[in-house]
Design an enzyme around this catalytic site. Structure first.
Site, PDB file in Angstrom:
ATOM      1  N   ASN A  29     -71.703  17.245  31.726  1.00 49.29           N
ATOM      2  CA  ASN A  29     -71.077  18.445  31.158  1.00 49.29           C
ATOM      3  C   ASN A  29     -71.617  18.697  29.757  1.00 49.29           C
ATOM      4  O   ASN A  29     -72.475  17.961  29.270  1.00 49.29           O
ATOM      5  CB  ASN A  29     -69.548  18.306  31.171  1.00 49.29           C
TER       6      ASN A  29
ATOM      7  N   PRO B  95     -62.260   6.888  37.553  1.00 50.45           N
ATOM      8  CA  PRO B  95     -61.006   6.366  36.992  1.00 50.45           C
ATOM      9  C   PRO B  95     -60.578   7.198  35.788  1.00 50.45           C
ATOM     10  O   PRO B  95     -61.420   7.652  35.021  1.00 50.45           O
ATOM     11  CB  PRO B  95     -61.382   4.943  36.554  1.00 50.45           C
TER      12      PRO B  95
ATOM     13  N   ILE C 224     -59.445   7.042  32.395  1.00 44.88           N
ATOM     14  CA  ILE C 224     -59.450   5.967  31.393  1.00 44.88           C
ATOM     15  C   ILE C 224     -58.196   6.054  30.520  1.00 44.88           C
ATOM     16  O   ILE C 224     -57.501   5.053  30.304  1.00 44.88           O
ATOM     17  CB  ILE C 224     -60.723   6.064  30.511  1.00 44.88           C
TER      18      ILE C 224
END
Ligand code: CTP
Length: 410
Positions: free
Chosen positions: A220, A317, A319
């Site tokens: 991104n 995941p 974080i």
């Protein structure tokens, strides 16, 4: 900084006495003077006789915009007491370069030239002494120099550097003076309030990169600038800072421990490894939410007439949510990068992730920019930090975090 943002004036209103002593690093003092001046400080240069052998007073006068003082018997001073007058309105004395000989003088309290006199005569409680050593590595390592350095530190001086690397004499080792940019950073940091002294802060920054194959990936537009600015601001505020950075091209702020990672999983693992003992966790990273479930080990080739490959994704995941769930979690701060309905999404995100504070900003409007505007959202409400360069915002955020930490029950 964007073209429209004003230049940073971190030292506006500060008056610095810059002392030059004998050493080849005097050439760096010219650039340092320019940088101090650009940062808003007034600079009064004082040179020893040995310094004058390395750089001309004319150069230093032109760069500082003030006549250089070199002589304790300077008759231009109405009371003929240059050594007293010099430091009475100074915010600091910075000796750069500081030779081994000059440090030895400081350690003994010797005062036989204008600069050593001014250092001894300065009002010690309100005019700090900053010393940037510059010498050959053997001179630096010599027990006499180390003894003198320890003595001036015990007397209250702040040591800036030295650095390690190539030396003018051709040798390599410790003793180089810090580069002018680094010295400016140290001086600016010196004047920042130590709001996070004794704290440990862990920060994630930048994007992550999730490989599709060896040459392609999902990422991104995050530049990492906000996270790096927060790392710098926290370090300036006296915290011990660890920065887990995705793939970005930014220099590591001085004094910050940096761990480079690429993927969300690596960022997650690095954060959990670094977490024990951290008091604050600030998640600024734009972590890729999904990653290719099975990245190809070889480049995916285009076959004429074939349909484009379909890439199946799996979730990365979270974080921040993982850290915020731990029983011995640090104080957690999240960022919400949204494209629309900013405050509603950010409020929901704060509650969903179970964190005390979230910083809301418009992702597309800030990614890659040098300035930003944010809203802090906690359980008590919302507080806007108006548009400013990212370091200014980072310092304001650090102050807000420090305030909340201080208010926490112990
Ligand atoms: N975050 C994280 N790990 C992830 C995703 C996000 O640690 N896998 C953190 C970010 O660093 C940020 C906060 O969570 O502090 C919010 O990130 P953001 O991308 O705005 O939100 P998401 O949780 O990804 O939700 P959505 O993409 O739906 O807005």
């Amino acid at each position: 900084m964007t073209d429209t943002a004003p230049p940073r004036a971190d030292l506006a209103g500060r008056h610095i006495v810059l002392g030059l002593t004998g050493g080849i690093a005097c050439y760096k003092a010219a650039e340092l003077t320019r940088l101090l001046h650009k940062a808003g400080a007034t600079v009064q240069v004082v040179m020893t006789q040995a310094a004058e052998r390395f750089i001309g007073a004319v150069t230093m006068q032109a760069l500082s915009g003030r006549p250089v003082t070199t002589d304790q018997w300077d008759a231009r001073e109405p009371n003929n007491m240059a050594h007293i007058n010099l430091t009475r309105d100074a915010d600091a004395v910075l000796v750069a370069p500081a030779s081994a000989d000059f440090i030895a003088k400081l350690a003994r309290g010797q005062a036989d030239d204008l600069l050593s006199l001014a250092c001894l005569a300065r009002p010690i409680a309100r005019c700090p002494l900053l010393v940037a050593p510059a010498m050959n590595r053997e001179m630096w390592a010599h027990p006499a120099t180390q003894r003198n350095v320890a003595q001036i530190a015990a007397d209250g001086a702040t040591l800036l550097g030295p650095d390690s690397g190539d030396q003018a004499c051709g040798e390599v080792g410790d003793g180089r003076m810090l580069e002018p940019d680094d010295l400016l950073g140290e001086v600016v940091a010196f004047f920042q309030p130590k709001l996070l002294a004794g704290q440990t802060v862990l920060i994630t920054a930048g994007p992550t990169f999730e490989p599709i194959d060896p040459v392609r990936g999902i990422t991104n537009h995050s530049s990492g600038k906000m996270g790096f600015a927060i790392a710098r601001a926290a370090s300036e505020a006296g915290a011990e800072v660890t920065l887990v950075a995705g793939p970005v091209h930014l220099p590591t702020p001085r004094g910050v421990r940096r761990i480079d990672v690429k993927t969300a999983q690596q960022m997650h693992d690095a954060v959990l490894r670094a977490l024990p003992g951290q008091g604050v966790f600030v998640a600024t990273a734009a972590v890729a939410d999904w990653r290719p479930a099975a990245p190809s080990e070889t480049k995916i080739k285009k076959q004429r007439g074939d349909a484009p490959p379909s890439i199946s994704l799996t979730e990365s995941p979270d974080i921040l949510a993982t850290v915020a769930c731990l029983a011995d979690r640090p104080y957690c701060v999240g960022f919400a990068a949204e494209s629309h309905d900013l405050l509603r999404h950010a409020r929901e995100k704060r509650e969903r992730k179970g964190i005390p504070l979230i910083v809301a900003n418009l992702g597309p409007a800030t990614f890659g920019c040098d300035d930003n505007a944010v809203t802090l959202i906690d359980a008590d409400g919302e507080h806007e930090l108006p548009r400013a360069d990212k370091l200014t915002l980072a310092r304001a955020l650090v102050a807000e975090i420090a305030r909340r930490l201080a208010a926490q029950p112990r």
